[in-house]
Structures are given as C-alpha cells and as structure tokens.
Design an enzyme around this catalytic site. Structure first.
Site, PDB file in Angstrom:
ATOM      1  N   ASP A   1      72.878  39.370  40.378  1.00  0.00           N
ATOM      2  CA  ASP A   1      73.273  40.555  38.832  1.00  0.00           C
ATOM      3  C   ASP A   1      71.962  41.053  38.314  1.00  0.00           C
ATOM      4  O   ASP A   1      73.295  41.820  37.146  1.00  0.00           O
ATOM      5  CB  ASP A   1      74.662  40.310  37.879  1.00  0.00           C
ATOM      6  CG  ASP A   1      74.264  38.910  37.224  1.00  0.00           C
ATOM      7  OD1 ASP A   1      73.223  38.325  36.986  1.00  0.00           O
ATOM      8  OD2 ASP A   1      75.582  38.546  36.254  1.00  0.00           O
TER       9      ASP A   1
ATOM     10  N   GLU B   1      76.711  29.328  39.582  1.00  0.00           N
ATOM     11  CA  GLU B   1      77.074  30.676  38.808  1.00  0.00           C
ATOM     12  C   GLU B   1      77.762  30.936  38.624  1.00  0.00           C
ATOM     13  O   GLU B   1      77.853  32.214  37.967  1.00  0.00           O
ATOM     14  CB  GLU B   1      75.684  30.809  38.997  1.00  0.00           C
ATOM     15  CG  GLU B   1      74.021  29.852  39.082  1.00  0.00           C
ATOM     16  CD  GLU B   1      74.384  29.354  37.396  1.00  0.00           C
ATOM     17  OE1 GLU B   1      74.073  29.785  36.128  1.00  0.00           O
ATOM     18  OE2 GLU B   1      73.498  27.702  37.107  1.00  0.00           O
TER      19      GLU B   1
ATOM     20  N   ARG C   1      68.978  29.020  41.312  1.00  0.00           N
ATOM     21  CA  ARG C   1      71.117  28.213  41.308  1.00  0.00           C
ATOM     22  C   ARG C   1      71.955  28.141  41.637  1.00  0.00           C
ATOM     23  O   ARG C   1      72.054  27.275  41.243  1.00  0.00           O
ATOM     24  CB  ARG C   1      71.249  28.886  39.600  1.00  0.00           C
ATOM     25  CG  ARG C   1      70.059  28.765  38.577  1.00  0.00           C
ATOM     26  CD  ARG C   1      70.431  28.891  36.973  1.00  0.00           C
ATOM     27  NE  ARG C   1      70.130  29.976  36.431  1.00  0.00           N
ATOM     28  CZ  ARG C   1      69.800  30.499  34.606  1.00  0.00           C
ATOM     29  NH1 ARG C   1      71.252  30.038  34.648  1.00  0.00           N
ATOM     30  NH2 ARG C   1      69.387  30.609  33.995  1.00  0.00           N
TER      31      ARG C   1
ATOM     32  N   HIS D   1      69.807  35.325  39.062  1.00  0.00           N
ATOM     33  CA  HIS D   1      71.038  35.716  39.137  1.00  0.00           C
ATOM     34  C   HIS D   1      70.690  36.940  40.006  1.00  0.00           C
ATOM     35  O   HIS D   1      69.903  37.837  39.130  1.00  0.00           O
ATOM     36  CB  HIS D   1      71.873  35.830  38.326  1.00  0.00           C
ATOM     37  CG  HIS D   1      72.829  34.601  37.306  1.00  0.00           C
ATOM     38  ND1 HIS D   1      72.440  34.358  36.214  1.00  0.00           N
ATOM     39  CD2 HIS D   1      72.592  33.214  38.166  1.00  0.00           C
ATOM     40  CE1 HIS D   1      72.933  33.445  35.677  1.00  0.00           C
ATOM     41  NE2 HIS D   1      72.866  32.202  36.948  1.00  0.00           N
TER      42      HIS D   1
ATOM     43  N   CYS E   1      76.710  40.566  32.186  1.00  0.00           N
ATOM     44  CA  CYS E   1      76.777  39.069  32.539  1.00  0.00           C
ATOM     45  C   CYS E   1      78.519  38.912  31.381  1.00  0.00           C
ATOM     46  O   CYS E   1      78.698  37.694  31.123  1.00  0.00           O
ATOM     47  CB  CYS E   1      75.380  38.440  31.604  1.00  0.00           C
ATOM     48  SG  CYS E   1      74.167  38.524  32.234  1.00  0.00           S
TER      49      CYS E   1
HETATM   50  O1  SUG Z   1      71.851  31.023  31.652  1.00  0.00           O
HETATM   51  N1  SUG Z   1      71.018  32.509  28.575  1.00  0.00           N
HETATM   52  C1  SUG Z   1      71.986  32.717  29.731  1.00  0.00           C
HETATM   53  C2  SUG Z   1      71.674  33.877  30.286  1.00  0.00           C
HETATM   54  C3  SUG Z   1      73.244  34.534  31.164  1.00  0.00           C
HETATM   55  C4  SUG Z   1      73.199  35.700  31.847  1.00  0.00           C
HETATM   56  N2  SUG Z   1      74.235  35.668  32.837  1.00  0.00           N
HETATM   57  C5  SUG Z   1      74.252  36.526  33.832  1.00  0.00           C
HETATM   58  N3  SUG Z   1      73.137  37.587  34.566  1.00  0.00           N
HETATM   59  N4  SUG Z   1      75.155  36.756  34.543  1.00  0.00           N
HETATM   60  C6  SUG Z   1      71.362  31.968  31.350  1.00  0.00           C
HETATM   61  O2  SUG Z   1      69.990  31.840  31.948  1.00  0.00           O
HETATM   62  C7  SUG Z   1      69.920  31.320  27.028  1.00  0.00           C
HETATM   63  C8  SUG Z   1      70.378  30.303  26.371  1.00  0.00           C
HETATM   64  C9  SUG Z   1      69.017  30.533  25.162  1.00  0.00           C
HETATM   65  O3  SUG Z   1      67.752  29.770  25.749  1.00  0.00           O
HETATM   66  O4  SUG Z   1      69.243  30.248  23.404  1.00  0.00           O
HETATM   67  C10 SUG Z   1      70.788  31.565  28.017  1.00  0.00           C
HETATM   68  O5  SUG Z   1      71.453  30.354  28.084  1.00  0.00           O
END
Ligand code: SUG
Length: 447
Positions: free
Chosen positions: A252, A174, A214, A250, A370
């Site tokens: 972060d 990730e 993940r 994650h 993010c």
């Molecule tokens: O991968 N949300 C992303 C959020 C990523 C956040 N990134 C970090 N924490 N670095 C994910 O879960 C949601 C899309 C939706 O539900 O429409 C989404 O992909």
C-alpha cells in the site's frame, strides 16, 4: 440491496512516539527519537474520520491498545508492581521498553484482512487479524486486535472471526496493507488481490536483499483458504523486491485499488504484465477495469515514498465519483500535486482529490490508507455493527473531548519510563470502552 465500503480508522493511542522501530520503513528510521505530539496526532486522525463521514461515507473508529504492554514485560522476566516492571525495563532494556510502548495499532490497514460476504463461500464477512510477526513491537497487537474486532462486529449471523496465523515469519502477515479488492460494484463478487514479498517455503524465488519482506505468499494463501475464497477470484502478485529494498515496506506504499480502479507504480510488481492480464481476465469484461500505471518518468519511487502518493485512499463518493484522500505531503510536492491535478481530468473514475494533514502519523510511515481498515458491507450487515463505533457529529465531539482530557501534548523517549503514563493510558481506555461499548477487550480489564 445497497452495498458500500465502510472505513474503520485507528485511533492514535496516548503513547504515540517516534522510536525508530521499523527497519525498512524509511520515515520511522529518519524520525527516530524525535519528540512526538500524541494529542495532535489523535486529533489529526479524528479530523480525517469526520471529513470522510461528512462526505457521506460510513466511517468507524477502531480503538487503540494498552501501552506500555506490561504483560509482555512480565513474560520477559520483569517483575514486581507495574511501576517496578516499567522502571526495571527502562534501566535494563530500554530498547524493549520503547517497543512495548509503541502506539503502532493506529495503522489499522495492518489490523486484519477482511473478505466481504459477496466473495466468501458461506456468504459471511470474514476477519483474520494480521500476526505482524516481522516487527516485535507489532507482533504484540493481534490478540487484542481480534478482541476489538469481535466487539465491533459481534453477530455470528454475519461475521466470522479467525485467529491470526501462526506466529512465525514463514506466515508473516501484514493484513490489508497487502490486500486489495477489485469489483464492478461493492455488491458484486470481487477479485481479491494479495501481494506478497517472498515465498517463505521456496528460498529459490526472488526476495529483497536489504530490507525484510514482511508478507509471505503462504500467509496470503492461508487467509484465502480461511475466508473460503474461490481460486478464480483470487490473484497472488509478488511485490518487486527492488522497491522493498528502496523502502516500500508494504504494497500500500506503491499501489491502491478501489472497485474498478487499480492505481499503481510502474515498478510495483514482479511479472507485472502477466499478473495484470490474469487480474483482467478474472475481473471479467463486463465492466471496464482502469489500470492506472504511474511511470517512473512521471513520479519516481523515491517521490512516491516521500509523499505517499499511493498510500492514499481511493473512495467512491455517494454521487458515484471516486475521490483520492491524500496527505498534505502530496500537495506540497510540485511533481506529485501536478500529477494528481492532471489525473482528475483524465476521464477515469477518479475526479477529486482531498488533502488531509496526518503528519504525526506520516512521520512514522503511516499515511491516510495505513490509518484505515476497509469493510465492504450491505445495509443489513451494517445494522449488525456495534453502532457506538460509527462516526457521527456527537461521537466526534465526545472523542475530541476524550483526547483533550487524556492525552499529553508531547512525548519524548524519557517519558516512556514514567509509570504514570500507564495509569493515564488505562484511565483513558476504561473511558473509551464505555464510549465505544467494547466490553472488556484489554488485558488489564480482564485480569
Ligand atoms: O509497521 N510504523 C508502522 C507503519 C505502518 C504503516 N502501515 C501501512 N503501510 N499499511 C510500521 O512500520 C513505526 C513505529 C516507530 O518507529 O516508533 C511503525 O511501526
């Protein structure tokens, strides 16, 4: 030579929507099917980029991806014109259509893992796009991400681009969301901290039970090998599986580091004491290392998830002080805002807090951290970066106009079946590749 950290933020794409695609990401699940505001989302992101540039930071823009991804729909057996492909998918497989419409590439902390030249064997900056195998909608990103990064960092004298790791959950990666670099100064070799959720080849080791881990240990080790990192400057820490099961999908979401500061929750890691002792010893004793642990009694894990206290950016300002870039959700929460106010008075390098409204992204589980990909670099390396992607007053104006011209105000699930959305997206990206001088990075431009 002067070294600094540049932040490259993901530009929110025109199909930004709430589809509830990310099991284990509480905000994504809770906001499923809500109406989204793509234009507002993109403008919120640009505001944050401009604010950081105005603080004297080097700030860049990372382009979004083409959605809906009709090339994937064709691989899945839908055929005919692009409009037919989308309409068939809407009828026969609406959940698949929702996934191929996601604007999830906006969260560029997940775009790649990057090791600065001071850490790598060959003295170059290494990039490995994340394969994002755990979520179908995100697994569609890495090939295009790799092309965009190569178009931004396009000079083999300074930059090395690796292919993303094999597309399988054993090597689930990730990117920088689970990677932090600690150093005395950006120009000094750093300790790269990789945080993983499970050991894929050793099921006897602890792992979460409810939500997926993940990031695998094996993917972290592969990235460290590819980047030529030295073992005495790498620490692998397992994320506490119990917090993954509470929605910390994650690292972060529960820890953030910058230079000689690691800001983390008491429950973030497994074997915390041993691992932090290893980190201290690899960091060395010449510069003080600030391990700022937030106790349960100060802020609970649930409060951290609600407010994204740890999905903040800790940045070093040109004056040398550190600032926390936090979402307004932190300011609006009495416990968390009081904690942050007190933190700036504690005598650590963190002296300021700046709040930003990135609510459209937050509602999908993406806070300020993010939205950005960090690259520590020297002035010379910066000269080799594609200058068109760096935020300036002019680029800010151009990007705002571009968003105003190409984005819809609102988007609901029904709109995703509208073939005009693809045409709008391609028109927008065609214009964007010229603004950012990216060349042909998208599939539709290449065929
Ligand atoms: O991968 N949300 C992303 C959020 C990523 C956040 N990134 C970090 N924490 N670095 C994910 O879960 C949601 C899309 C939706 O539900 O429409 C989404 O992909």
């Amino acid at each position: 030579m002067k070294y600094f950290e540049a932040n490259f933020d993901g530009l929110v794409g025109p199909t930004h929507n709430y589809a509830g695609l990310s099991v284990g990401n509480v905000a994504s699940q809770n906001n499923a099917n809500n109406q989204s505001k793509p234009k507002q989302a993109a403008l919120q992101g640009l505001q944050k980029m401009k604010a950081l540039a105005d603080l004297g930071m080097v700030q860049g823009v990372l382009a979004p991806q083409e959605r809906p991804d009709v090339f994937t729909l064709r691989r899945l057996g839908f055929s005919g014109s692009d409009a037919n492909v989308i309409q068939q998918a809407a009828k026969q497989a609406p959940a698949v259509l929702r996934a191929v419409c996601s604007a999830s590439s906006m969260w560029t902390a997940n775009a790649a893992t990057i090791s600065p030249s001071r850490d790598t064997l060959d003295g170059k900056i290494h990039f490995t796009p994340a394969n994002l195998t755990n979520k179908f909608h995100r697994s569609l990103e890495p090939a295009t991400t790799g092309r965009i990064l190569a178009a931004m960092f396009n000079d083999a004298r300074y930059f090395v681009h690796h292919t993303h790791l094999p597309d399988n959950d054993h090597f689930g990666d990730e990117g920088a969301a689970n990677h932090t670099r600690l150093c005395a100064d950006y120009g000094q070799p750093g300790v790269e901290v990789f945080v993983f959720g499970r050991a894929a080849f050793d099921p006897s080791r602890p792992a979460p039970k409810k939500y997926p881990a993940r990031q695998s240990l094996e993917s972290c080790q592969a990235v460290a090998r590819l980047h030529g990192l030295s073992d005495d400057k790498v620490v692998y820490i397992q994320q506490n599986p119990e917090v993954i099961d509470q929605g910390v999908f994650h690292n972060d979401v529960i820890a953030v580091g910058n230079q000689n500061v690691l800001f983390y929750h008491q429950q973030a890691f497994l074997d915390s004491a041993t691992k932090l002792a290893e980190l201290k010893s690899k960091f060395g004793a010449e510069t003080p290392l600030y391990l700022i642990e937030v106790l349960d009694s100060e802020v609970t894990v649930q409060q951290a998830i609600q407010t994204y206290l740890f999905n903040t950016q800790v940045i070093t300002l040109p004056c040398g002080d550190m600032a926390i870039i936090a979402p307004t959700e932190c300011r609006n929460h009495p416990t968390v805002s009081a904690y942050l106010a007190e933190l700036t008075e504690r005598g650590t390098p963190i002296r300021q807090v700046h709040y930003h409204d990135v609510k459209q992204s937050m509602q999908n589980g993406g806070g300020p951290a993010c939205l950005r990909l960090r690259v520590a670099m020297s002035e010379q390396e910066k000269q080799a970066v594609n200058p068109n992607v760096l935020m300036t007053d002019e680029l800010f104006v151009t990007m705002n106009q571009w968003v105003e011209r190409h984005y819809r105000d609102v988007l609901t699930e029904r709109d995703l079946a509208d073939p005009a959305l693809l045409v709008e997206n391609r028109t927008a990206l065609d214009a964007l590749t010229k603004i950012l001088n990216l060349g042909s990075v998208y599939q539709f431009q290449r065929d």
